[in-house]
Write a protein that holds these residues in place. Sequence first.
Motif, PDB file in Angstrom:
ATOM      1  N   PRO A 166       0.674  -1.737  -0.184  1.00  0.00           N
ATOM      2  CA  PRO A 166      -0.089  -0.179  -0.627  1.00  0.00           C
ATOM      3  C   PRO A 166       0.984   1.129  -0.048  1.00  0.00           C
ATOM      4  O   PRO A 166       2.090   1.235   0.684  1.00  0.00           O
ATOM      5  CB  PRO A 166      -0.797   0.057   1.159  1.00  0.00           C
ATOM      6  N   CYS A 167       0.701   2.284  -0.881  1.00  0.00           N
ATOM      7  CA  CYS A 167       1.034   3.706  -0.811  1.00  0.00           C
ATOM      8  C   CYS A 167      -0.237   4.739  -1.277  1.00  0.00           C
ATOM      9  O   CYS A 167      -0.198   4.956  -2.149  1.00  0.00           O
ATOM     10  CB  CYS A 167       2.304   3.624  -2.215  1.00  0.00           C
ATOM     11  N   LEU A 178       5.211   5.774   5.021  1.00  0.00           N
ATOM     12  CA  LEU A 178       6.309   4.546   4.381  1.00  0.00           C
ATOM     13  C   LEU A 178       8.052   3.640   5.312  1.00  0.00           C
ATOM     14  O   LEU A 178       8.364   4.818   5.561  1.00  0.00           O
ATOM     15  CB  LEU A 178       6.740   4.473   3.102  1.00  0.00           C
ATOM     16  N   GLY A 179       7.393   3.188   5.681  1.00  0.00           N
ATOM     17  CA  GLY A 179       9.397   2.662   6.354  1.00  0.00           C
ATOM     18  C   GLY A 179       9.450   2.798   7.885  1.00  0.00           C
ATOM     19  O   GLY A 179       8.369   3.391   8.313  1.00  0.00           O
ATOM     20  N   ARG A 190      19.642   0.173  -1.603  1.00  0.00           N
ATOM     21  CA  ARG A 190      19.256   0.072  -3.101  1.00  0.00           C
ATOM     22  C   ARG A 190      17.403  -0.222  -2.584  1.00  0.00           C
ATOM     23  O   ARG A 190      17.533  -0.674  -1.199  1.00  0.00           O
ATOM     24  CB  ARG A 190      19.075  -1.358  -3.895  1.00  0.00           C
ATOM     25  N   GLY A 191      16.466   0.401  -2.761  1.00  0.00           N
ATOM     26  CA  GLY A 191      15.694   0.422  -1.989  1.00  0.00           C
ATOM     27  C   GLY A 191      14.827   1.274  -1.122  1.00  0.00           C
ATOM     28  O   GLY A 191      14.351   1.380  -0.699  1.00  0.00           O
ATOM     29  N   ASP A 192      16.097   1.862  -0.236  1.00  0.00           N
ATOM     30  CA  ASP A 192      15.336   3.334   0.241  1.00  0.00           C
ATOM     31  C   ASP A 192      14.619   4.359  -0.489  1.00  0.00           C
ATOM     32  O   ASP A 192      15.041   4.583  -1.826  1.00  0.00           O
ATOM     33  CB  ASP A 192      17.256   3.361   1.049  1.00  0.00           C
ATOM     34  N   HIS A 242      15.486   9.871   5.423  1.00  0.00           N
ATOM     35  CA  HIS A 242      15.650   8.659   5.146  1.00  0.00           C
ATOM     36  C   HIS A 242      15.311   7.366   5.691  1.00  0.00           C
ATOM     37  O   HIS A 242      14.929   7.227   6.412  1.00  0.00           O
ATOM     38  CB  HIS A 242      17.644   8.316   5.300  1.00  0.00           C
ATOM     39  N   LYS A 243      13.831   6.629   4.629  1.00  0.00           N
ATOM     40  CA  LYS A 243      13.666   5.845   4.984  1.00  0.00           C
ATOM     41  C   LYS A 243      14.037   4.422   4.710  1.00  0.00           C
ATOM     42  O   LYS A 243      14.381   4.406   3.265  1.00  0.00           O
ATOM     43  CB  LYS A 243      11.738   5.879   3.914  1.00  0.00           C
ATOM     44  N   ARG A 244      13.859   3.009   5.055  1.00  0.00           N
ATOM     45  CA  ARG A 244      13.349   1.961   4.690  1.00  0.00           C
ATOM     46  C   ARG A 244      12.657   1.343   4.820  1.00  0.00           C
ATOM     47  O   ARG A 244      12.128   0.872   5.597  1.00  0.00           O
ATOM     48  CB  ARG A 244      15.379   1.386   5.755  1.00  0.00           C
ATOM     49  N   LEU A 245      12.377   0.517   3.348  1.00  0.00           N
ATOM     50  CA  LEU A 245      10.855   0.038   3.848  1.00  0.00           C
ATOM     51  C   LEU A 245      11.647  -1.915   4.261  1.00  0.00           C
ATOM     52  O   LEU A 245      12.214  -2.263   4.280  1.00  0.00           O
ATOM     53  CB  LEU A 245      10.718  -0.676   2.054  1.00  0.00           C
TER      54      LEU A 245
END
Length: 245
Positions: A166-167, A178-179, A190-192, A242-245
Motif C-alpha cells: 500500500p502507498c 512508508l518505512g 538500494r530500495g531506500d 531517509h526511510k528504509r522499507l
Amino acid sequence: MTRRQITVPVVDLLRAPGGPRDRQLLFGDTVRVIEEREGMSRLVADKDGYSGWVPADVLGPVTEATHWVSAAATHVYARPDMKSPDRMSLSFGSRIAVQSESDTFVETGQGFIPKVHVQPEGIVMTDPVSVAELFLGTPYLWGGNSRFGLDCSGLVQAALLACGCPCPGDSGDQEAALGTALPPGSAPRRGDLLFWKGHVAWVADPQTLLHANAWHMAVQFEPLEAAIERIAAQGDGPVTAHKRL
C-alpha cells in the motif's frame, strides 16, 4: 457511494471541477462516487483513498479485473494480430478483465493485448526499484501516474503498488506512512527512499538516485550526492527523511 470503474487509459483527478490536477487514475481503477454535478463526479479511489473530480463519462460499470498491465505500456489491438489497428494504449498498472487467451494474446472487452505484457491479478513484483526503472525516460508530469507522464510520488506509488505494498499518492503522506526512518548519516542502500519537502527519490544503489524530477523533466538516474547538493542549491532544502522499507 456507488462503485464505478475508469474506462479510459488515463484521466486527471481534479481538485475541483475545472480545477488543477492533483493525481491521475488509470484504466480499470475502481472508485467510489460520492456525488455528481454538471457532468462531473466526485469520487474516492479504492487504491489509495485519494479523492477528487473526474468527468462522469469516463466512469463505467465495474468488471472485476483478472489481469494487470506489467509492461511499461501496451497497445490494445482490434484483432489478435500486432499488425491490426490499435484501439488504445494502456499504461503499466492498468487493470483489465480477460475473457479468453491464446499463446500470444489475451482478449478483453476493448480488444486484444499481447500476453507477455500482462500478469494475472495476485501476481506481484518483488523489487520496487526494478519496477521504477521501467519508467526511465518517462516525461515528468505534475500529478502524473502513468507511463505517459508522472511525478516523483507517482513513480514511488506505481513501484510499490506493483509489489503489493500500500502507498499513498503524495510525497508528504508517503514520508509519514512508508518505512522506518534511519538516523542522519546512515549508508543508503538500494530500495531506500530519500525525502525532501515536496520530493521523493528511490536509492538505486549507494551512489545513485532514481527519481522523476523537474530538473531533467523525466525519470532519470542522478548521482546521489550531486542531487542532494543541487536540490539544496536550488532552494528546496535538505533531505528531510531517509526511510528504509
